[in-house]
Design a protein around this motif. Structure first.
Motif, PDB file in Angstrom:
ATOM      1  N   ALA A  39       0.831  -1.216   0.000  1.00  0.00           N
ATOM      2  CA  ALA A  39       0.000   0.000   0.000  1.00  0.00           C
ATOM      3  C   ALA A  39       0.862   1.262   0.000  1.00  0.00           C
ATOM      4  N   GLY A  40       2.076   1.162   0.547  1.00  0.00           N
ATOM      5  CA  GLY A  40       2.917   2.354   0.677  1.00  0.00           C
ATOM      6  C   GLY A  40       3.967   2.495  -0.408  1.00  0.00           C
ATOM      7  N   THR A  41       3.921   1.625  -1.425  1.00  0.00           N
ATOM      8  CA  THR A  41       4.907   1.701  -2.508  1.00  0.00           C
ATOM      9  C   THR A  41       4.292   2.358  -3.735  1.00  0.00           C
ATOM     10  N   GLY A 320      11.043   1.288   4.704  1.00  0.00           N
ATOM     11  CA  GLY A 320      10.676   2.602   4.189  1.00  0.00           C
ATOM     12  C   GLY A 320       9.160   2.749   4.107  1.00  0.00           C
ATOM     13  N   ALA A 321       8.489   1.694   3.656  1.00  0.00           N
ATOM     14  CA  ALA A 321       7.027   1.747   3.543  1.00  0.00           C
ATOM     15  C   ALA A 321       6.374   1.765   4.930  1.00  0.00           C
ATOM     16  N   ALA A 325       3.802   4.511   6.466  1.00  0.00           N
ATOM     17  CA  ALA A 325       2.549   4.190   7.185  1.00  0.00           C
ATOM     18  C   ALA A 325       2.535   4.833   8.559  1.00  0.00           C
ATOM     19  N   ALA A 326       3.722   4.886   9.183  1.00  0.00           N
ATOM     20  CA  ALA A 326       3.811   5.449  10.537  1.00  0.00           C
ATOM     21  C   ALA A 326       3.556   6.956  10.525  1.00  0.00           C
ATOM     22  N   ARG A 327       3.945   7.597   9.416  1.00  0.00           N
ATOM     23  CA  ARG A 327       3.803   9.062   9.351  1.00  0.00           C
ATOM     24  C   ARG A 327       2.437   9.481   8.808  1.00  0.00           C
ATOM     25  N   SER A 328       1.743   8.575   8.119  1.00  0.00           N
ATOM     26  CA  SER A 328       0.500   9.009   7.431  1.00  0.00           C
ATOM     27  C   SER A 328      -0.660   9.142   8.422  1.00  0.00           C
TER      28      SER A 328
END
Ligand code: RIB
Ligand code: CA
Length: 328
Positions: A39-41, A320-321, A325-328
């Motif tokens: 989802a984060g790529t 990295g992904a 996710a941690a920042r979103s």
């Protein structure tokens, strides 16, 4: 950005085509990390989740998936599938992963949850395969029960799967037993069903995943981001790392996300054609994925087997992904 003639350029001229990926999962932490990695790529999207019993009974797998969906704002459909293997009783990994299959060093997924889209994962996957304009890739992160049931019920859909990327099996020692990797031993018959259907299987086994390690420092880095999700993911990652050793000082192999990285970071995992069969009868070897590398001399190749992983590239793609996710 105004052009010379004064017109405005499209905000996102010709965005890259999204690779829609269906993910079949038994939703432990490494599954969660793999879904977040997809989802984060950029350029990738999750088309849907089909849930399968494995790490824990299906009810727990469903609870984990729906709580993760609420926590991370997932909008893709989530379907419940098989509650047990094709043959025999379900064996879970709860003795290793805890009752919720998400052992944590601190916080757990919030209890708020979304709702299942359906309880017919096989039918939903069949519909998605039929509707896809071209053959598509499926990422499997648990026992292959749902995939085998799909191929039994809809054999005409086998050609719609251009590749089944599977975290499972091993070309070396097992983890659940000396001979067998967990996803394989839960449902070895399903592996042979998939192979018999002619689906192009790419197996990312333990031997390759063990080349990629995560440790407590990676968990600390997520927590250092200072967000609630960063602390949650850091605590869950440390809980996963502690599988390797209760004091958290040993590095842990990165399982499901390494299979995801094989798609997200092309070339990060290398494969070799070989002949694969799952042992279903051995008293001590049931669930063993038997790899015959001497193709075509000894046997015809029927799968691609992972041999090496570029640990730095896999780690960068996955961690990295998770940071995204941690920042979103
Ligand atoms: O053996 C590792 C596999 O078993 C991973 O998919 C993990 O999530 C468990 O399902
Ligand atoms: Ca899994």
């Amino acid at each position: 950005m105004p052009r010379a003639n004064g017109t405005l350029a499209a905000p996102f001229p010709n965005p890259p085509p999204m690779n829609p990926l269906w993910i079949d999962t038994d939703m432990g932490f490494d599954d969660l990390a793999a879904v977040l990695a997809v989802a984060g790529t950029p350029g990738w999207s999750v088309a849907g989740l089909s849930l399968v019993a494995g790490n824990a009974p299906l009810t727990v797998v469903v609870d984990n998936a729906l709580r993760a969906a609420a926590c991370f704002g997932w909008r893709f459909p989530i379907h419940a599938g098989a509650a047990g293997p094709l043959v025999g009783e379900l064996a879970t990994a709860q003795s290793v992963l805890g009752d919720d299959a998400m052992v944590s060093a601190g916080r757990s997924l919030p209890r708020e949850r979304t709702a299942l889209t359906s309880e017919d994962a096989v039918g939903a996957l069949a519909d998605w395969l039929r509707a896809s304009p071209a053959p598509v890739t499926v990422l499997a992160l648990g026992p292959l029960t749902n995939i085998a049931l799909l191929l039994q019920r809809h054999p005409d859909l086998a050609p719609r799967i251009v590749e089944l990327m599977w975290m499972g099996g091993s070309a070396g020692p097992g983890n659940h037993t000396a001979a067998a990797e967990f996803n394989a031993i839960v449902d070895p018959e399903s592996i042979n069903e998939v192979l018999a259907a002619g689906v192009p299987l790419a197996m990312v086994g333990l031997d390759t995943c063990r080349q990629v390690r995560v440790d407590k420092a990676d968990a600390d880095a997520l927590r250092a981001l200072g967000t609630d999700r960063g602390v949650l993911l850091g605590d869950l990652l440390e809980g996963y790392v502690r599988i390797a050793g209760p004091d958290g000082r040993s590095a842990m192999a990165l399982y499901d996300p390494t299979a995801a990285a094989a798609l997200l970071a092309p070339g990060s995992v290398r494969f070799t054609p070989a002949h694969l069969v799952a042992e279903c009868r051995g008293e001590h070897t049931r669930g063993m994925t038997v790899v015959e590398w001497r193709v075509p001399r000894k046997a015809a190749a029927n799968a691609r087997i992972a041999t090496t992983a570029d640990a730095a590239t896999v780690r960068a793609a996955v961690l990295g992904a998770l940071a995204v996710a941690a920042r979103s």
